[in-house]
Design a protein around this motif. Structure first.
Motif, short mmCIF file in Angstrom:
data_model
loop_
_atom_site.label_atom_id
_atom_site.label_comp_id
_atom_site.label_asym_id
_atom_site.label_seq_id
_atom_site.Cartn_x
_atom_site.Cartn_y
_atom_site.Cartn_z
N PHE A 117 40.45 49.43 45.72
CA PHE A 117 40.73 49.52 44.30
C PHE A 117 40.60 50.95 43.80
CE2 PHE A 117 39.45 49.63 39.85
CZ PHE A 117 40.49 48.91 39.27
N ILE A 118 41.54 51.35 42.93
CA ILE A 118 41.48 52.64 42.27
C ILE A 118 42.19 52.51 40.94
CG2 ILE A 118 43.66 53.51 43.26
CD1 ILE A 118 42.24 56.26 43.50
N LYS A 119 41.72 53.22 39.92
CA LYS A 119 42.34 53.10 38.60
C LYS A 119 43.79 53.56 38.69
CE LYS A 119 41.35 57.64 36.55
NZ LYS A 119 40.84 58.35 35.37
N ARG A 120 44.64 52.96 37.86
CA ARG A 120 46.08 53.26 37.77
C ARG A 120 46.84 52.93 39.05
NH1 ARG A 120 45.52 59.43 35.34
NH2 ARG A 120 43.77 58.99 33.96
N GLY A 121 46.23 52.17 39.93
CA GLY A 121 46.91 51.86 41.18
C GLY A 121 47.86 50.69 41.11
N LEU A 122 47.79 49.89 40.03
CA LEU A 122 48.57 48.66 39.98
C LEU A 122 50.08 48.92 39.91
CD1 LEU A 122 48.65 45.60 39.83
CD2 LEU A 122 48.32 45.75 37.36
N ALA A 123 50.49 49.92 39.13
CA ALA A 123 51.93 50.18 39.00
C ALA A 123 52.54 50.56 40.34
CB ALA A 123 52.16 51.30 37.98
N GLY A 124 51.89 51.45 41.06
CA GLY A 124 52.39 51.84 42.37
C GLY A 124 52.34 50.72 43.38
N GLU A 125 51.32 49.85 43.26
CA GLU A 125 51.20 48.71 44.17
C GLU A 125 52.39 47.76 44.00
OE1 GLU A 125 49.42 46.29 47.10
OE2 GLU A 125 48.88 48.31 46.44
N ILE A 126 52.69 47.41 42.75
CA ILE A 126 53.82 46.51 42.48
C ILE A 126 55.14 47.18 42.87
CG2 ILE A 126 55.07 45.30 40.66
CD1 ILE A 126 52.40 44.95 39.23
N PHE A 127 55.26 48.46 42.57
CA PHE A 127 56.45 49.22 42.93
C PHE A 127 56.72 49.12 44.43
CE2 PHE A 127 57.98 53.74 43.88
CZ PHE A 127 59.32 53.42 43.70
N GLY A 128 55.65 49.22 45.23
CA GLY A 128 55.80 49.17 46.68
C GLY A 128 56.21 47.81 47.21
#
Length: 403
Positions: A42-53
């Motif tokens: 987990f890391i802050k602001r990681g959700l957008a890049g995770e979904i993008f991937g």
């Protein structure tokens, strides 16, 4: 029909003028944000890049397409809202001038300049949250707000205050707002339902970031530096933004808060047009009779400026109140039904106020990122804004009853 086309033309022309001043490809900072995900935990602001991937190959071209689609969607919704809310009361020049200044504002200029930033995603989600609150679907709105917090914790300053404002306005649309009504059972119930999950998310991110965030610094830096299109200097900057604790950021930056808010060039160049938008809102909705709502809107609009105490990108932060005022105007226009009757003419000082605001948002060069400069010279800007005044002149005559 001709007047409606002219209104659309006015707003689109203003938007395109602002976008044309600074539009560019996503910079390395925004590309780095989309490359971040939960691959290291987990890391802050990681959700957008995770979904993008999940859906795309993570490279520069995919980031460009995604960034362009997000920004285009945001602009489409803005134009649609402005047109719809203007048509409700076509004879009101307060509405027309409000939206015109907004589309010429530094927020639009920086949106095009900072294409790919996560702020755009947050504001897109904010539109959805306000729509759901209007439909009295508070729990779904809360879940989207929580999702937004994991996209970017800046949601605490951009999304949540204006969403709470919407909740208050839609709950009290038929009666004058009083601050004591904040403590009514229904408001407290809805506010608790809306805020509990986003605040839990913020508490979790803050706790994690303060205690474990720095543990990822070396791993994040090596990952970003290893990407062929991310320079080492950018990798260092992004790593600091993702792993440095909030308390340390506050310690480093809060001493500049007074200067950035009250004694900077932005205080004048951005502040005066913002005050004009506030005044147009005050006049359009006759908030003299509902001064509590006006005070609440002003407070909510300037809450993003608190970011100056933890971040150094001064001019970007100063653009956020423009968008909050746009959202606040939309909320008020959706809540209050104003008859499309004859409206008062603008006073001389209001016309002067408008002209000063136009000149500040159009002719004053913005301090851009990455040492870039605006695309249009001063003579070109002057020539390009002349059609705006022509369209305003054609709109000056109120719509006749036969149309």
């Amino acid at each position: 029909m001709g007047r409606k086309l002219l209104l659309i033309g006015l707003y689109l022309y203003a938007l395109l003028f602002s976008v044309g001043r600074t539009l560019r490809l996503p910079n390395k900072w925004s590309e780095s944000h989309w490359m971040m995900d939960y691959r290291f935990g987990f890391i802050k602001r990681g959700l957008a890049g995770e979904i993008f991937g999940w859906f795309c190959k993570k490279d520069e071209f995919s980031i460009l397409i995604l960034s362009a689609v997000i920004l285009l969607l945001l602009f489409v919704f803005m134009i649609g809202i402005a047109f719809k809310e203007t048509i409700k009361r076509e004879n009101s020049f307060y509405r027309i001038l409000f939206f015109l200044i907004f589309f010429l504002s530094q927020y639009i200029v920086f949106s095009a300049h900072l294409i790919g930033y996560l702020d755009h995603v947050v504001f897109l989600l904010t539109l959805a949250v306000i729509y759901l609150i209007r439909k009295n679907k508070v729990l779904p709105a809360s879940l989207i707000a929580t999702f937004s917090v994991f996209i970017h914790e800046i949601s605490l300053f951009l999304m949540l205050p204006v969403s709470v404002f919407a909740l208050f306005v839609f709950q009290n649309a038929r009666v004058p707002f009083l601050f004591k009504s904040i403590f009514s059972k229904e408001i407290i119930r809805k506010m608790t339902l809306f805020l509990i999950f986003p605040f839990l998310a913020i508490a979790f991110i803050s706790f994690f970031h303060e205690h474990d965030g720095t543990d990822y610094a070396g791993v994040v830096f090596n990952y970003l530096k290893g990407l062929p299109f991310i320079p080492e200097k950018v990798a260092q900057s992004v790593t600091s933004g993702y792993t440095q604790s909030f308390s340390l950021s506050f310690q480093e930056q809060h001493g500049y808060f007074i200067q950035r808010v009250f004694i900077s060039k932005a205080t004048i160049f951005y502040g005066i047009p913002m005050l004009f938008l506030l005044w147009m809102t005050f006049r359009e909705f006759n908030l003299k009779a509902n001064i509590g709502i006006f005070i609440l809107l002003a407070i909510v609009a300037f809450i993003p400026l608190l970011l100056h105490s933890i971040a150094y990108d001064t001019y970007r932060i100063w653009t956020f109140p423009f968008m909050i005022l746009f959202l606040g105007f939309w909320v008020l226009s959706s809540a209050y039904q104003i008859k499309n009757t004859k409206v008062k003419r603008l006073s001389v000082w209001e016309k002067v106020f408008f002209m000063i605001s136009v000149l500040l948002v159009t002719l004053i060069p913005n301090v851009l990122f990455d040492n870039e400069t605006e695309r249009f010279s001063l003579p070109v800007k002057i020539s390009l804004i002349l059609p705006l005044f022509l369209m305003l002149y054609l709109l000056k005559k109120p719509r006749s009853k036969q149309v």
